[in-house]
Design an enzyme around this catalytic site. Structure first.
Site, PDB file in Angstrom:
ATOM      1  CD  GLU A 232      -2.778  -1.273   0.206  1.00  0.00           C
ATOM      2  OE1 GLU A 232      -3.203  -0.353  -0.293  1.00  0.00           O
ATOM      3  OE2 GLU A 232      -3.334  -2.325   0.258  1.00  0.00           O
ATOM      4  CB  CYS A 266      -1.599   7.119   1.242  1.00  0.00           C
ATOM      5  SG  CYS A 266      -2.703   6.189   2.190  1.00  0.00           S
TER       6      CYS A 266
HETATM    7  P1  NDP Z   1       9.071   4.693   4.310  1.00  0.00           P
HETATM    8  O1  NDP Z   1       8.295   3.930   3.387  1.00  0.00           O
HETATM    9  O2  NDP Z   1      10.657   4.749   4.225  1.00  0.00           O
HETATM   10  O3  NDP Z   1       8.700   3.962   5.573  1.00  0.00           O
HETATM   11  C1  NDP Z   1       7.693   2.867   5.741  1.00  0.00           C
HETATM   12  C2  NDP Z   1       7.806   1.866   6.867  1.00  0.00           C
HETATM   13  O4  NDP Z   1       8.843   0.984   5.992  1.00  0.00           O
HETATM   14  C3  NDP Z   1       8.340   2.333   8.182  1.00  0.00           C
HETATM   15  O5  NDP Z   1       8.086   1.441   9.103  1.00  0.00           O
HETATM   16  C4  NDP Z   1       9.986   2.180   8.101  1.00  0.00           C
HETATM   17  O6  NDP Z   1      10.506   2.106   9.079  1.00  0.00           O
HETATM   18  C5  NDP Z   1      10.031   0.927   6.987  1.00  0.00           C
HETATM   19  N1  NDP Z   1      11.214   0.764   6.362  1.00  0.00           N
HETATM   20  C6  NDP Z   1      12.099   1.364   5.943  1.00  0.00           C
HETATM   21  N2  NDP Z   1      13.198   0.942   5.319  1.00  0.00           N
HETATM   22  C7  NDP Z   1      12.858  -0.450   5.265  1.00  0.00           C
HETATM   23  C8  NDP Z   1      13.552  -1.440   4.509  1.00  0.00           C
HETATM   24  N3  NDP Z   1      14.649  -1.458   3.948  1.00  0.00           N
HETATM   25  N4  NDP Z   1      12.787  -2.438   4.683  1.00  0.00           N
HETATM   26  C9  NDP Z   1      11.792  -2.715   5.339  1.00  0.00           C
HETATM   27  N5  NDP Z   1      11.003  -1.816   5.985  1.00  0.00           N
HETATM   28  C10 NDP Z   1      11.666  -0.460   5.833  1.00  0.00           C
HETATM   29  O7  NDP Z   1       8.148   6.166   4.263  1.00  0.00           O
HETATM   30  P2  NDP Z   1       8.937   7.394   5.181  1.00  0.00           P
HETATM   31  O8  NDP Z   1       8.440   7.205   6.757  1.00  0.00           O
HETATM   32  O9  NDP Z   1      10.228   7.723   5.033  1.00  0.00           O
HETATM   33  O10 NDP Z   1       8.201   8.253   4.339  1.00  0.00           O
HETATM   34  C11 NDP Z   1       8.534   8.701   3.061  1.00  0.00           C
HETATM   35  C12 NDP Z   1       7.504   9.043   2.007  1.00  0.00           C
HETATM   36  O11 NDP Z   1       6.486   8.021   2.082  1.00  0.00           O
HETATM   37  C13 NDP Z   1       6.440  10.316   2.432  1.00  0.00           C
HETATM   38  O12 NDP Z   1       6.891  11.369   1.932  1.00  0.00           O
HETATM   39  C14 NDP Z   1       5.091   9.853   1.830  1.00  0.00           C
HETATM   40  O13 NDP Z   1       5.216  10.410   0.544  1.00  0.00           O
HETATM   41  C15 NDP Z   1       5.126   8.375   1.800  1.00  0.00           C
HETATM   42  N6  NDP Z   1       4.220   7.467   2.638  1.00  0.00           N
HETATM   43  C16 NDP Z   1       3.174   7.068   2.295  1.00  0.00           C
HETATM   44  C17 NDP Z   1       2.358   6.580   3.173  1.00  0.00           C
HETATM   45  C18 NDP Z   1       1.144   5.845   2.974  1.00  0.00           C
HETATM   46  O14 NDP Z   1       0.094   5.938   3.579  1.00  0.00           O
HETATM   47  N7  NDP Z   1       1.082   5.351   1.619  1.00  0.00           N
HETATM   48  C19 NDP Z   1       2.566   6.409   4.765  1.00  0.00           C
HETATM   49  C20 NDP Z   1       4.051   7.114   5.032  1.00  0.00           C
HETATM   50  C21 NDP Z   1       4.677   7.781   4.048  1.00  0.00           C
HETATM   51  P3  NDP Z   1      11.293   3.382   9.709  1.00  0.00           P
HETATM   52  O15 NDP Z   1      10.033   4.345   9.950  1.00  0.00           O
HETATM   53  O16 NDP Z   1      11.795   2.856  11.108  1.00  0.00           O
HETATM   54  O17 NDP Z   1      12.341   3.885   8.885  1.00  0.00           O
END
Ligand code: NDP
Length: 488
Positions: A232, A266
């Site tokens: 998602e 999102c």
């Molecule tokens: P990420 O996609 O980086 O993070 C989402 C989750 O993935 C977090 O729990 C993160 O952990 C985890 N994660 C990070 N790196 C890895 C990896 N290599 N393997 C497995 N899991 C991992 O999102 P961000 O929080 O950095 O946000 C960046 C952008 O994403 C935002 O600017 C927005 O545009 C979008 N976003 C979209 C969302 C949605 O609802 N679709 C929700 C949030 C963000 P950790 O937080 O510990 O790094």
């Protein structure tokens, strides 16, 4: 033990410290979840329903504590956190009540050639599901996977975002209060690396919510062990406003959709395509609503700060790029960004190749572009690399326009509401991801089909034997020709 801190995004104050879970402990949590899955499956639908309904009830009993924690970790208003928590509890109860009927064994026609067979398809839970969650809706979003996976009979290991670890821990603690074992649903805190360990841990399915960039990394990591994924990801949701739309309602809903939760949704509106005949009226209505709202700490603003500090740079770059390329700032602009807050920004006539149109902004901004007709609106809506949600405003043509949009969810004369309806699937296409949570599809996503056929009686002609004769070959060919002719 290495740790990391959670922060109150309004002031940066440290809230609490959490363990950075290393690979061995992640693997242990998955092993324990696997052990627990036998007992969880053995409880049957009725037993699991009881536990999950008790959990849903407990979440609502402790809603004040939960929402205060969400507000602390994200900076969002308490009332938004309450709505989020209530919707999550509602989905949990729906999944608990409907898993049995959705997963009921289905009987299929065996066809004329196999008429002696009974053919059935059973649904089995996949085993252990890993869930990686985001920070923008720290209870609603991950619970969209957790609730449906548990109701289907899976056990779950959850890795919350590093910005909202407390909510993840509280979910696991409350579950442990009502469940026979805390191993059925556990939480591992940490940074991105911990999420990677979860992908590599041997879970039977991985449900991820977050950015498209990280989703691709997650999918690639999971591919090494053939672990299936549900992704998602982000969106660039369009709003289409036709000439026959209820302009006041469309404007009010669009401002809320794009700016509530500081635009960190999102499925929030990011770009509008409005028919030229009503464009000026629509813009005036949007401005009238947007001018009355402002950011602030919980209790002080209509929405809070950017939860993730680095998002501020993204929002700023999208605004600056849009204006530099000739876009008009109808409200606010570059100076609306004063970290950690961003005041409402309304942009118009922004070139379609600008960042504010092509990439997810995730801030309280909206772009309004004027189109000659609905065909152009549909074309531009579909030109995006994303395909998550959309909203269409029209009194008479809503369904026709909606049917031509390439996205997972469309709201006609409404916005975002599909997320609150437990019976419909949630998810996207293209860079917005694949797989579905919510609804019957969300339950089935965490199961696999098992085909079971049974010979009810033996036919005189045996097809599956080395004793098959030329006569039976002829019969198969003739019967197939006859059936094709009859059915064709
Ligand atoms: P990420 O996609 O980086 O993070 C989402 C989750 O993935 C977090 O729990 C993160 O952990 C985890 N994660 C990070 N790196 C890895 C990896 N290599 N393997 C497995 N899991 C991992 O999102 P961000 O929080 O950095 O946000 C960046 C952008 O994403 C935002 O600017 C927005 O545009 C979008 N976003 C979209 C969302 C949605 O609802 N679709 C929700 C949030 C963000 P950790 O937080 O510990 O790094």
């Amino acid at each position: 033990m290495a740790t990391f801190n959670s922060h109150y995004p309004v002031t940066g104050e440290v809230l609490a410290s959490y363990e950075i879970t290393e690979r061995d402990e992640v693997n242990l949590a998955v092993d324990l979840a696997r052990d627990a899955s036998h007992a969880w499956v053995a409880m049957g639908f009725a037993g699991r329903r009881k536990v999950l309904l008790r959990w849903s009830k407990l979440l609502m009993q402790r809603v004040d504590e939960i929402t205060e924690l969400i507000a602390k970790e994200t900076g969002k208003p308490i009332s938004d956190a309450k709505l989020e928590a209530s919707l999550a509890a509602g989905h949990l109860a729906w999944a608990a009540r409907h898993a049995e009927s959705v997963m009921r064994t289905s009987h299929r026609s065996p066809g004329a050639l196999m008429a002696n067979m009974s053919a059935t398809v059973e649904r089995s839970p996949v085993g252990v599901v890993g869930v990686i969650g985001p920070w923008n809706y720290p209870i609603f979003t991950p619970m969209g996977s957790i609730s449906y996976a548990l109701a289907a009979g899976n056990t779950v290991v959850f890795k919350p975002s590093e910005f909202t670890p407390g909510v993840g821990k509280l979910l696991a603690e409350t579950f442990a209060e009502v469940a026979p074992s805390s191993r059925i649903f556990s939480c591992v805190t940490g940074l991105g690396e911990t999420g990677k360990y979860l992908c590599e841990s041997g879970v039977n399915k991985l449900a991820f919510t977050g950015s498209t960039r990280t989703a691709k990394v997650v999918a690639a990591t999971c591919a090494a062990s053939m672990t299936p994924v549900v992704l998602e990801c982000g969106g660039k949701d369009p709003v289409i406003v036709a000439a026959d739309a209820d302009i006041k309602r469309a404007a009010d809903a669009t401002v809320w959709s794009s700016m509530s939760n500081a635009g960190q949704t999102c499925i929030g509106a990011e770009r509008v395509y409005v028919d030229a005949k009503v464009a000026e009226e629509f813009k005036a209505e949007v401005l009238a609503v947007a001018k009355k709202i402002h950011s602030g700490a919980p209790g002080q603003g209509n929405y809070g700060p950017a939860t993730m500090p680095s998002q501020i740079k993204v929002i700023q770059s999208h605004i600056d790029d849009a204006i530099a390329r000739g876009g008009k700032a109808l409200l606010g602009g570059s100076n609306s960004v004063h970290a950690p807050f961003v005041e409402p920004v309304v942009l118009a006539d922004v070139p379609e190749d600008s960042l504010a149109i092509t990439d997810e902004t995730f801030g309280p901004t909206i772009v309004i572009n004027t189109v000659a007709d609905m065909d152009e609106a549909i074309l531009l809506s579909n030109a995006s690399k994303y395909g998550l949600g959309a909203s269409v405003w029209s009194r008479r043509k809503g369904k026709k326009i909606a049917s031509q949009l390439q996205c997972g969810m469309v709201a006609i004369n409404s916005t975002i509401s599909f997320a609150a309806i437990a019976t419909v699937p949630f998810g996207g296409v293209k860079d917005s991801g694949y797989g579905r949570i919510h609804g019957p599809e969300g339950i089935l996503e965490f199961t696999y089909p098992r085909t079971v056929i049974r010979a009810r009686f033996q036919l005189p002609i045996v097809f599956t034997s080395f004793k098959r004769t030329a006569g039976s070959d002829k019969l198969i060919v003739n019967l197939t020709k006859w059936l094709n002719g009859r059915l064709g």
